[in-house]
Every structure is written in C-alpha cells, then in structure tokens.
Design an enzyme around this catalytic site. Structure first.
Site, short mmCIF file in Angstrom:
data_model
loop_
_atom_site.label_atom_id
_atom_site.label_comp_id
_atom_site.label_asym_id
_atom_site.label_seq_id
_atom_site.Cartn_x
_atom_site.Cartn_y
_atom_site.Cartn_z
CD GLU A 270 -2.81 -1.19 2.47
OE1 GLU A 270 -2.65 -0.32 3.34
OE2 GLU A 270 -3.70 -2.05 2.55
CG HIS A 288 -5.65 0.11 5.19
ND1 HIS A 288 -4.39 -0.44 5.26
CD2 HIS A 288 -6.21 -0.13 6.41
CE1 HIS A 288 -4.19 -0.97 6.46
NE2 HIS A 288 -5.29 -0.79 7.17
#
Length: 535
Positions: A270, A288
C-alpha cells in the site's frame, strides 16, 4: 525544568512524525518537549532522529534498522494504530527500545467496516451507485442476496473478530469461528459455533471474514487450497491484513467462478492504485478504511500517547509488542512484584559474584497461576544492570542474557511458604527469596542463603555471612559508624546448622568497598556485600 534542589533536568524529546489526535499531542506536550515533523522527508528524519527519545508514527513512516541504529537516544517507538508492520521490531528489541501500538483502538471501526463491506458486496451497492450516477438505471443487473440466515465464517476470533460476530448475529446470521488460541468457553459465551479446522470453516461459510494478524505463518494463508474448500456461492471479506490472502489465487477463484465475490479493504503493498482485483464482477474495494473514523483516530492517538509517556516515565507499557503483555486482571498481582524482581536480580548478581551461568527462578502462590514472563525479564534486567554495555531493560534483557550464555529455569507452586506470594532466585549456590508487604507493596527480602530473614529491600542494603558468636553485630556497627554510615534497620537469622548465621542491614548511604572489605576480614566472617538496589 528544575528539581526541588534547583538542578536542571532535561525533558525527554518526542517527535511526532504523522498526524495524530490533538489530545495525544497535548498529552505529550504536558510532560515532554514535542516537535511535529509532519512534513519532514526521509533525509531530514534520518539526519535528526538522534535528537529524540521517542518517535510517534502511523503507517507511512518506516522505522528501519538503519534509522534505529542512528537514533542514539531513542527509548520508545509508538505506532498510532494496530500492528507495527512499518517498524523493525527486532532491531528495536536488540537496542532495548520499546515498541508499542494502540491495539484495540480501532476495533469497533474495523468491525463495523467489515460488516459494511459484507453488506455492500451482498447488495452490489458500489456498482449500483456508480452506474446510477453515470446515468444508467440497472435494477435487474445489480440485484443481490439477503444475509439473514446465511453463515458467516470468522477466521481469527480475537477482539475484532468477536465484534464482527456480535454484529452479524444482530443481522440474523449464523456465525462459525476458527481460532485455536481462543478458549471454547469464550466462543460458546458469544453464541458462536466453533470450527475445529480452517477447512471445516471454509466448507460451511456463505461469507468468510478474515481477522488474522500478518506473520510468516499467516502470509498467503487463504490460497488455492482454501478456495477449493469453499462453496461456489461463498464471498470473502478482508479488512485485516492484505498479505494473508494469496491475491493471484483469489483472482483465479473469482474469474473461474470458484467463489462468488470479495470485498477487500487491504492489499499486500500500500498504497495500491492498480490491482488485478479492480473491475472484476462481484468485487468491492476500499483504500484501507477499516480504522478511518474520527473516533478510532482519536482513540489511537490518545492511547499511543499514554503508552509512550509510560515508557519515558519508567512506567509499565501495557501495549508493548516486544515486552510480554499483562492482562488487566493479572496486573494487580504482577505489577507490585516488578520492582521486587529487579532488586532480587541485582542482589543475586552481586552475591553470586559473576557466576551466573544458570538460574532457577521460582514463583509461589498466586504468581504461579499467572504469566510470569515479565517478572523473569525484570529479574534478568536487575541481574545484568551495570554489567553490559548499553541499556538493559524489560525489552532486551532476555536477549542479552541469551547472548551471554545465561540459562534459566522457571518453576512454580500454588502453595507459598508463609506468604501469599513469593519469588525466589538461585544461582551459584546463592538463594534469595522476596515478597511484598503492606498496602504500598514494599519489597522485602525474606530468605537468604536458605535462611529465613526479613528485611526491607532498601536502596542500600548489606548482607553478611559469619560464625554466630557474641559481639559480631557490634563489630559491624562499629566499623560502619567509623565510616560515618548510619544503619537504618538490621535483621539476623540463625541456621539450623550450629554456628552459621546471616545478617542483613539497610543503610542510609552507599558503602565504600574498603569498608566492606574490613567487615569481611573480621574474625569469623565469611563474606560481606553492600549492594545499591536503586529506588
């Protein structure tokens, strides 16, 4: 900042590297000097990290071994969130640096997001929204399924998994959970069915919600074999950790119709803006967002600030990831014994005179029924204090002891001799036992050299082994008096072996080695030790 005597005391310095709750920053500012490095690049951080005693980060800042090696003053790293994937915990542990997080602060938010993902996937909400705002009315294309009466499988039944289960039951779902580390009684208490294997869980689940931590054992845990065991109508939800799913296997399962859909909030790397999952039918994705509520962020910032402050102030860091954790119900018993354990370790190191190859650490009474790893770490901390280069504390004591070839064996007994709780250490023929006394849990020495003796473990303590003949106590007092050392308390124990005795004294100030040598040289004295145990 000054002390009562007027001496200047340097305040600890804290660097907050990323945005946390204002209440967390304010808590730090009350006690420490705080800098906000929110816009610092990596070069600036690396060049200035040596100035700070504490770092507070979220997920973007990578606290690497190289950074830790350059942080000469660093004592604690606080992660304002759950997990510490962006911190080199092993490197921090070697340096005796506490790593803590705000575990549990985002549990409610993460659980609610899992349920939101489940419902969004079941009813195709994101796809229907996107279609409608683009001018298309496609009711038949985006029909969904009900969740009432369906089976939700929960893989990992910790706090978040349990919160998801409670909410799913409120939606009328049947819940099955797999987690070998959760007691069966707890599963039953929540009205949940227990699966004995992951495969059993997969075969029953209409929806599967993942709540595993990321570790070498769980990376890729849900892969081709898992998907092969699932119903073709199964749908998977993941807002835990991105690497616990084999993404390639998930894409394959979705494209071949092996499973019906997925709702994914986390990814192996990420930030992620490209993924083979994006655009697949029946897939819902979010960036997220599990912990991204204002309530969770406020809790995380405040909790991590409290943990960092405890580490800097010498308190107990209950959410440290590299120190054995203590459950709240055990803390009442174990907490008062931490200072005692350190003092016993320090005292036995002096009495054993460096011969510390093997230790026996014994716990009696209520202590025997608790996880005593933290007490053992405290014993080892006291043992090594002043005998190793660099800091030694509850974080790195066991590692430093192992490096030095020190081995220890722990024993326990629910029956304590004469006291509710008792801690004993034996090394090189030297034995010591201690307990705590009174409402303030004052550390007391209750046995030395296998002889009963009760004396306060004060900052300055002396112990003597000698032949029990008239006048010995007076000779010790005379020598200490000549050295202008005042005795606070004294205690004597007589052995069942005739003529052997142990004396303990507390004194008001450190005793020079030359004075101890004079006492040891007295006729009938075998040994004399004066040890500074600290406050």
């Amino acid at each position: 900042m000054t002390t009562d005597s007027g001496a200047s005391v340097q305040r600890a310095r804290v660097l907050v590297c990323e945005k946390i709750a204002d209440a967390g920053v304010a808590l730090h500012q009350e006690r420490f000097d705080v800098d906000l490095g929110l816009d610092w690049d990596l070069d600036t951080l690396m060049s200035r990290v040596a100035e700070y005693d504490a770092l507070v980060v979220r997920s973007a800042t990578k606290v690497t071994a190289e950074m830790i090696d350059g942080a000469e003053r660093l004592r604690v790293v606080g992660r304002a969130g759950t997990g510490v994937d962006n911190v080199d915990v092993a490197a921090a542990t070697r340096r005796g640096i506490v790593v803590c997080n705000a575990a549990g602060s985002n549990a409610i938010s993460a659980a609610e997001h899992a349920i939101a993902l489940l419902l969004a996937q079941a009813r195709n909400i994101p796809q229907a929204h996107s279609s409608l705002v683009q001018g298309r009315w496609e009711r038949s294309k985006y029909g969904g399924i009900e969740v009432t009466g369906k089976t939700l499988g929960v893989l990992g039944f910790g706090r978040i998994g349990q919160l998801v289960a409670e909410r799913a039951k409120g939606l009328g779902m049947h819940v099955v959970a797999y987690d070998p580390f959760v007691a069966e009684a707890r599963v039953r208490e929540l009205g949940v069915e227990r699966a004995e294997t992951p495969e059993e869980l997969y075969s029953q689940s209409d929806f599967l919600s993942l709540h595993l931590a990321s570790s070498p054992e769980t990376r890729g845990f849900v892969g081709r074999e898992a998907f092969a065991a699932m119903k073709p109508t199964a749908r998977i939800v993941n807002d835990a950790r991105g690497d616990i799913i084999d993404t390639e296997a998930l894409v394959e399962a979705l494209e071949t119709g092996r499973i019906a859909g997925a709702a994914i909030d986390v990814f192996p790397e990420e930030p992620t803006t490209e993924s083979p999952l994006f655009g697949l039918p029946g897939v819902v994705v979010t960036p997220h967002l599990g912990a991204s509520t204002s309530e969770a962020q406020d809790r995380a910032g405040l909790v991590v600030a409290e943990q960092v402050a405890a580490a800097l102030d010498g308190g107990l860091v209950t959410l440290a990831v590299n120190v054995p954790a203590i459950a709240p119900e055990a803390l009442d018993v174990l907490g008062p014994f931490l200072p005692l354990a350190g003092k016993v370790g320090r005292l036995i190191a002096a009495l054993a005179e460096g011969h510390l190859g093997e230790l026996e650490i014994s716990y009696e009474g209520q202590l025997a029924n608790l996880d005593t790893r933290l007490l053992t770490s405290s014993v080892l901390t006291g043992l090594l204090q002043g005998h190793v280069d660099g800091p030694v504390n509850l974080v790195n004591a066991t590692s430093l002891a192992e490096d030095r070839g020190i081995v220890w064996r722990e024993t326990s007994s629910p029956r304590a001799r004469d006291y509710t709780n008792r801690l004993s250490v034996r090394a090189n023929g030297v034995s010591l036992s201690g307990t705590t006394i009174g409402t303030t849990s004052r550390p007391r020495l209750v046995e030395a050299f296998d002889q009963e003796i009760e004396i306060e473990m004060a900052p300055h303590i002396g112990l003597f082994r000698y032949r029990d003949v008239p006048g010995q106590i007076g000779r010790v007092g005379s020598i200490l008096g000549e050295a202008n050392v005042n005795i606070g308390t004294a205690a004597v124990s007589r052995s069942s072996v005739e003529g052997d005795a142990v004396m303990g004294v507390t004194v008001d100030s450190p005793v020079p080695q030359a004075v101890a040598d004079r006492i040891a040289a007295l006729d009938g004295f075998a040994a004399a030790w004066f040890v500074d145990l600290g406050d």
